[in-house]
Design an enzyme around this catalytic site. Structure first.
Site, PDB file in Angstrom:
ATOM      1  N   LYS A   1     -18.154  34.017  40.199  1.00 22.05           N
ATOM      2  CA  LYS A   1     -16.664  34.932  40.208  1.00 22.05           C
ATOM      3  C   LYS A   1     -15.736  34.276  39.078  1.00 22.05           C
ATOM      4  CE  LYS A   1     -15.189  32.321  44.108  1.00 22.05           C
ATOM      5  NZ  LYS A   1     -16.575  31.596  44.395  1.00 22.05           N
TER       6      LYS A   1
ATOM      7  N   ASN B   1      -7.664  32.942  42.299  1.00 18.34           N
ATOM      8  CA  ASN B   1      -8.517  31.483  42.620  1.00 18.34           C
ATOM      9  C   ASN B   1      -8.450  30.836  41.243  1.00 18.34           C
ATOM     10  OD1 ASN B   1      -9.451  29.561  44.172  1.00 18.34           O
ATOM     11  ND2 ASN B   1     -11.501  29.926  43.744  1.00 18.34           N
TER      12      ASN B   1
ATOM     13  N   HIS C   1     -19.800  26.727  52.172  1.00 21.92           N
ATOM     14  CA  HIS C   1     -18.538  26.588  52.705  1.00 21.92           C
ATOM     15  C   HIS C   1     -18.727  26.813  54.374  1.00 21.92           C
ATOM     16  CE1 HIS C   1     -16.430  26.390  49.108  1.00 21.92           C
ATOM     17  NE2 HIS C   1     -16.786  27.769  48.675  1.00 21.92           N
TER      18      HIS C   1
END
Length: 438
Positions: free
Chosen positions: A121, A144, A194
């Site tokens: 990403k 981010n 995660h």
């Protein structure tokens, strides 16, 4: 900075005063909001107070009447007490990206691209931004990646088109957003990651998929369907959808894009191409952007060449799924052998995603907490050097690598056992290699 009259007269709590937290305090105060801010670090509290915030711990104050509690994406909502405290007061827990979404109505005409996925990403976000900028379209990268979105000046349209905000969105940032309706939303891929923050892989996948549920029916979804979980998400989208695949990229075309080599970058490229086509770039503009793009640091970054040996920094590969494409990018040849530096703080997914490419590797140099576990998993498939730390791994690889060889740092692990971040790990690798004369 980005401000909004929608925030005026409201009160917000801000928990966590790193870069995005302080940018949030400044934007809210400038918008006429009241802010109560907190960080465990006294110096951060002093900075927030200088910006006009009151100081108070959101966990210790009455939140009834607050418009929101703005938290850093690093706050684990599944186990941090702020989630329950805010819920009892009927106050939403949000992030700075949500505040940006709420401020959009007052911004000049623009488009928003939201990019998420387990891997790729950041590269796709930077690539899309570069392609629009090279076409002369006002573009701003955030989320981010880069500077906090609220700290940036709003984009103004010009003769080449309306401005485009390109946001890299982690699952955590999506969790903290409630009104972010992206004009174009993209999922690059989906593999386990995660999992300490979610109820298994299904919970993590649902967080990613939620980006599409926030869209309106006239907005566009793009999904790279090279993995089964992404295919499943694509099958549940009921508005305008484009499916893409890295397999759609002609290797001959990819040779013209020097910073986008390897199968993972084929997927990154096809994702970026789809976004740019949806928003109106033509083939000539797209090709120019792909050909002139320069790789981000720590993502298959060519650090240099020493005595005919090329050194690549792929420190951003913090899981096996992101390290595997890097291994795939260097098939063995008579004059090219791959030396792989891997290890760190394992994430629990092992090296199974890398196993199909073990045949590309001449020797593995293992470091960090994962060293023994990775060595056991590799077994006899690859010669293994238990180096222990990064400096030793570099030195041992340099001692045996021959002209034409590749030395690749692609750890397949988080960095937190020996470094503060993957950036620090990559910077350290770069510095060690430069000391060898690159």
């Amino acid at each position: 900075m980005i401000t909004s009259r929608a925030f005026a007269g409201r009160r917000y709590a801000v928990l966590g005063l790193a870069r995005s937290g302080l940018a949030t305090v400044e934007a809210l105060v400038a918008s006429g909001a009241g802010v109560t801010a907190w960080d465990d670090r006294e110096e951060a509290r002093d900075e927030a107070m200088a910006l006009g915030a009151d100081i108070g711990n959101p966990l210790e104050i009455d939140l009834i009447g607050f418009a929101g509690v703005v938290v850093s994406p690093g706050v684990p909502l599944n186990r941090h007490p702020i989630a329950a405290h805010a819920r009892e007061a009927h106050v939403p827990v949000i992030g700075d990206v949500e505040l940006f979404a709420e401020a959009r109505a007052e911004l000049p005409p623009h488009k928003v691209v939201g990019i998420t996925g387990t891997n790729g990403k950041s590269t796709v976000t930077a690539l899309v931004t570069h392609m629009f900028e090279s076409a002369g379209i006002p573009t701003l990268m955030g989320g981010n990646i880069g500077l906090p979105i609220l700290s940036r000046d709003p984009l103004a349209p010009n003769e080449n088109g309306v401005g485009v905000y390109v946001l890299e969105l982690s699952s955590y940032q999506i969790d903290l957003s409630h009104s972010l309706a992206c004009d174009v939303a993209l999922l690059t891929n989906l593999t386990p990651d995660h999992l300490d923050r979610y109820d298994g892989f299904a919970g993590y996948a649902a967080s990613k998929a939620r980006l599409f549920s926030l869209q309106h029916r006239d907005q566009v979804a793009i999904v790279a369907v090279d993995d089964d979980p992404s295919k499943i998400i694509a099958g549940r989208i009921n508005h305008r959808l484009f499916r893409v695949s890295g397999k759609d990229v002609d290797p001959v075309d990819q040779m013209r894009w020097p910073a986008l080599q390897g199968p993972h970058n084929a997927q990154n490229a096809v994702c970026a191409i789809a976004v740019c086509r949806v928003l109106g770039l033509n083939d000539e503009q797209i090709e120019a952007g792909l050909a002139t793009y320069k790789a981000l640091p720590h993502r298959m970054e060519l650090v240099g060449e020493v005595a005919g040996v090329r050194w690549y920094n792929d420190s951003k590969a913090t899981n096996a799924a992101s390290a595997a494409p890097a291994l795939a990018a260097f098939p063995p040849a008579p004059d090219q052998r791959l030396h792989w530096i891997a290890g760190g703080q394992a994430k629990g997914d092992g090296l199974s995603a890398c196993r199909p490419w073990f045949g590309h590797v001449k020797r593995a140099y293992l470091i960090g907490e994962a060293m023994d576990g990775f060595a056991a998993e590799i077994g006899d498939a690859i010669p293994v050097d238990r180096s222990g730390d990064l400096a030793t791994a570099v030195a041992r690889a340099a001692a045996v690598a021959e002209p034409g060889d590749i030395v690749l740092l692609s750890p397949a692990c988080a960095s937190f056992d020996q470094f503060k971040s993957f950036e620090e790990r990559g910077d350290r690798f770069r510095a060690i290699v430069k000391a060898f004369g690159a």
